[in-house]
Structure formats: structure tokens, C-alpha cells
Design a protein around this motif. Structure first.
Motif, PDB file in Angstrom:
ATOM      1  N   ALA A  82     -15.006  -6.033   4.491  1.00  0.00           N
ATOM      2  CA  ALA A  82     -14.081  -6.492   5.019  1.00  0.00           C
ATOM      3  C   ALA A  82     -13.620  -7.893   4.139  1.00  0.00           C
ATOM      4  N   PRO A  83     -14.712  -8.619   3.534  1.00  0.00           N
ATOM      5  CA  PRO A  83     -14.202  -9.914   2.655  1.00  0.00           C
ATOM      6  C   PRO A  83     -13.322  -9.506   1.542  1.00  0.00           C
ATOM      7  N   LEU A  84     -13.332  -8.070   1.155  1.00  0.00           N
ATOM      8  CA  LEU A  84     -12.481  -7.720   0.129  1.00  0.00           C
ATOM      9  C   LEU A  84     -10.977  -7.187   0.732  1.00  0.00           C
ATOM     10  N   LEU A  85     -11.052  -7.139   1.948  1.00  0.00           N
ATOM     11  CA  LEU A  85      -9.567  -6.516   2.579  1.00  0.00           C
ATOM     12  C   LEU A  85      -9.235  -7.645   3.634  1.00  0.00           C
ATOM     13  N   PRO A 146      11.275  -0.954   5.044  1.00  0.00           N
ATOM     14  CA  PRO A 146      10.207  -0.624   3.793  1.00  0.00           C
ATOM     15  C   PRO A 146       9.154  -1.715   3.772  1.00  0.00           C
ATOM     16  N   ALA A 147       7.884  -0.930   3.692  1.00  0.00           N
ATOM     17  CA  ALA A 147       6.714  -1.681   3.318  1.00  0.00           C
ATOM     18  C   ALA A 147       6.397  -1.703   1.799  1.00  0.00           C
ATOM     19  N   VAL A 148       6.179  -2.545   0.862  1.00  0.00           N
ATOM     20  CA  VAL A 148       6.093  -2.433  -0.331  1.00  0.00           C
ATOM     21  C   VAL A 148       4.573  -2.531  -0.807  1.00  0.00           C
ATOM     22  N   THR A 149       3.697  -3.005  -0.033  1.00  0.00           N
ATOM     23  CA  THR A 149       2.372  -3.135  -0.187  1.00  0.00           C
ATOM     24  C   THR A 149       1.190  -2.176   0.931  1.00  0.00           C
ATOM     25  N   VAL A 150       0.342  -2.219   0.486  1.00  0.00           N
ATOM     26  CA  VAL A 150      -0.594  -1.602   1.587  1.00  0.00           C
ATOM     27  C   VAL A 150      -0.803  -2.403   2.851  1.00  0.00           C
ATOM     28  N   GLU A 151      -1.063  -3.755   2.637  1.00  0.00           N
ATOM     29  CA  GLU A 151      -1.178  -4.741   3.599  1.00  0.00           C
ATOM     30  C   GLU A 151       0.228  -4.636   4.447  1.00  0.00           C
TER      31      GLU A 151
END
Length: 395
Positions: A82-85, A146-151
Motif C-alpha cells: 500500500a505505501p507504494l500505491l 478519458p483516464a490517462v493514468t492508472v490512478e
């Protein structure tokens, strides 16, 4: 192969599919092209080096990347990542909606591990697969943007505590972000250095527009016309992640079926060019238990949503794909790993029988029943050929 080939040739002639490429390796070394990769502005035949949208077939490569980092001691499968995300880490559990449509949530209490991400037991899913996620995104005003990133694409609440159930979803996309964070490389550069180059393959990328040599060999997207029932070339490009500014580890890659099959074969023959033998063995072991395993088998009891051929049987999830856990009514042996992509392509690895293969086709909508019959025929003939080549026992 004659019956299978005749079936695909008839499907092309009848307009069921514009074209396809199939490859198999192991006890059966086989590749065949059918039909056309594009019809407009002029017809061009399908070739062995035609490039396809991998869609969710990308997930297998992301799993390999994660497991390589585990082998190198950069992380453990059950570490809390989780700390990486940070975006995913702050998402609560969505439990419902109030009378005024306000989302009702509770705080997540458990860790998020790589095992959760790779086995679809983290609680994150796609909006097309779950009405609650669709409603949440609608309330947030995110539908159609449109979502340009995973986040941006998948930063929505989870549906359950990680590890407590199963739903097909976004875990591999988040796992790709973990690979980038731990390696210091983009997912493209990491896979190029640690997956594609070791196998000597060059026709896989997340960015075909930056590779003119590949862009010129792309298979056109086709759609099933609702009136005629025929496959027709789409009048405009259809992308899995339009406008993406980073690689999506769950859906974003493009490849030839030949190069993709080299990855399957490396895992099948256990040549250790990608993973150590113990790690590869773990990929083919069941990872789900209890409620998670039950939820998966409930989903697979009605597999119309999934691309591929999935007869009644007992399934689990390995560290790379769907796992045949018990006997099914098909020819696959327990321990077979397989999955498909939304654009009606699919792969399989059966280490017991000694065959692997990939079926490439760019057609929407997903899980097209007519294409899945061709996929079934492809596997059936590969297994039949493998059985025919088996040495006869002398008495």
C-alpha cells in the motif's frame, strides 16, 4: 488441423471474422494465418507478424515482472505494498449507497499485497463489471472522461477487504505501478530488459505509435454488426486506454502472436530464462481459498463474461491466470493456466500435456460466442495432434 482450419476459413468467407493468427508450441509446433488484417482503404492479408491488441493478455507479462522482483528480494508476495500505491491505499470499502445516492463506505483495515493484486482478490474491479463501481464513477462525474493514468482510471473504492472475496479487475494495473516503483524503470523498459530481450523477441510494446515498424502491421479493429451479424471493420480506431500517458499493466500491450507464444513456451518448458523453476511452479499452483475461491467459481459457473472456452469444472487462480484446478469436461489437464483479452484473443499453457498456444483476433464486443467456438476448435485440434504424436506403448 484440417477441420479447424476449414472452420476458420469458412468463418472468414461468411464474414464471421475478418482474420486471425494462431500459434502453438511444445509437442505441437504450429502457426497459421487466416483472412485479412484490414479491409480499408484496401485489403491487406493477415501475416504472421501482424500486431494485435493484447488487452488482458498483458496481465501475464505483468505477473512475470512482479515475480522476478520477488525472486530478486525487492519485495515479498505477502508484503503490504500500500505505501507504494498511495491512491489505491487511501481508498475505502464501498458498502452501498444512501437514499440520496451518497456512497456509503468504511475504512479498509487489511493490507494490500502483491498476491491480492495478481489474483484479483484485492477488491478493485472495472466499471463495466460492477454496477456499484459504475454508479460511484457516475456520481463523481467521471463517466466518459478519458483516464490517462492508472490512478485516474482505477482510483475508486474497493468492494471488499483484500483477500476476502474475488472479482475480476484492476489488480494487474496496480501491480505494474509496483514494478515501476521498485525497479525505477517504466513498465515498457522493465519488460523490454527482463522479459522480451531474454527471449529474443522484439514485437511487443505498450506504445505501437512510437514503433512505426509495428504500427504499420497493426490488425484493424472489427465489430460485430448487430443487423447483419457479420464482422465489419471499425470506421475509427478503438483503443483500450485512449490517451494513456503510462503503461497499463492489466491491458495496455500490443504484440504478434508469435512473440507472445514465446513467453508461453518459456514458462511451459521451464527454461528459466524468465523465472526460476520454483517460481514458475508457484504460478501454476492454486492461490485462492475459502470465500475468494468460492466467489471465483460462482463467477465461472456463468462464464459468458469471460473471453475463451470455459466448460463446467473447478477453477482457481494462479499467479498469472485462471487455473484449471479439477477435472473439467474438456481435454485440459488440472494445472492448466489460461486467460483471454477483451478483443477476443486468448492463451493457454498446459505443462502436463506439453502444449501452449495463443489465438489472435481483434473484434468487439468481448466474449463473442462465434469466435469462442473457433478458440475451442483451435485448442481441440492442438490437443488432438499432441495425443496422436504420443509414443505408442508396446506390449
Amino acid at each position: 488441423m484440417k477441420n479447424f482450419e476449414q472452420s476458420v476459413e469458412k468463418a472468414v468467407a461468411d464474414g464471421v471474422v475478418l482474420g486471425a493468427v494462431v500459434c502453438a508450441k511444445g509437442k505441437v509446433n504450429y502457426s497459421k494465418v487466416f483472412g485479412n488484417r484490414t479491409l480499408k482503404p484496401q485489403a491487406e492479408q493477415m501475416e504472421r507478424d501482424t500486431v494485435f491488441v493484447l488487452a488482458s493478455m498483458t496481465k501475464l507479462m505483468t505477473s512475470i515482472a512482479v515475480l522476478q522482483l520477488v525472486e530478486r528480494g525487492a519485495v515479498k508476495l505477502d508484503d503490504d505494498v500500500a505505501p507504494l500505491l498511495p491512491v489505491l491505499a487511501k481508498q475505502p470499502i464501498l458498502t452501498g449507497f444512501g437514499e440520496d445516492s451518497t456512497p456509503i463506505t468504511k475504512e479498509r483495515t487489511g493490507p494490500i499485497t502483491l498476491r491480492h493484486l495478481l489474483t484479483h482478490s484485492v477488491g478493485g474491479t472495472y466499471e463495466f463489471a460492477n454496477g456499484d463501481v459504475l454508479q460511484w464513477r457516475k456520481i463523481q462525474g467521471l463517466l466518459g472522461k478519458p483516464a490517462v493514468t492508472v490512478e485516474e482510471a482505477f482510483g475508486h473504492p474497493l468492494l471488499y477487504e483484500p483477500g476476502e472475496s474475488w472479482c475480476y479487475g484492476t489488480g494487474s494495473d496496480w501491480a505494474g505501478k509496483v514494478v515501476e516503483a521498485l525497479s525505477g524503470l517504466s513498465l515498457e523498459d522493465y519488460m523490454k530488459e527482463h522479459i522480451w530481450s531474454p527471449l529474443g523477441i522484439k514485437d511487443i510494446t505498450f506504445w505501437p505509435a512510437a514503433r512505426p515498424d509495428m504500427a504499420n502491421r497493426m490488425c484493424s479493429m472489427s465489430i460485430r454488426d448487430t443487423r447483419s451479424g457479420k464482422a465489419v471493420q471499425s470506421r475509427k480506431p478503438i483503443e483500450m486506454a485512449p490517451g494513456a500517458q503510462e503503461a497499463f499493466g492489466g491491458q495496455g500491450a500490443y504484440a504478434t502472436m508469435g512473440d507472445y507464444t514465446e513467453i508461453l513456451n518459456s514458462l511451459m518448458v521451464d527454461d528459466e530464462r524468465l523465472l526460476k523453476k520454483a517460481t514458475t511452479a508457484a504460478m501454476f499452483r492454486p492461490q485462492l481459498t475459502g470465500d475468494s475461491r468460492q466467489a471465483l467459481n460462482e463467477a465461472m459457473a456463468h462464464p459468458e463474461w469471460a473471453v475463451g472456452y470455459y466448460p463446467p469444472g473447478t477453477y482457481n487462480w494462479g499467479l498469472g491466470g485462471l487455473l484449471v484446478e479439477g477435472k473439467t469436461e474438456s481435454w485440459r489437464k488440472p494445472g492448466t493456466l489460461l486467460w483471454g483479452g477483451a478483443i477476443n484473443s486468448a492463451w493457454f499453457i498446459d505443462r502436463v500435456t506439453g502444449v501452449c498456444g495463443a489465438f489472435g483476433c481483434n473484434l468487439l464486443p468481448s466474449a463473442d460466442p462465434q469466435i469462442e467456438l473457433l478458440m475451442k476448435g483451435f485448442e481441440e485440434d492442438i490437443y488432438g495432434k499432441a495425443a496422436a504424436d504420443r509414443p505408442k506403448t508396446r506390449l
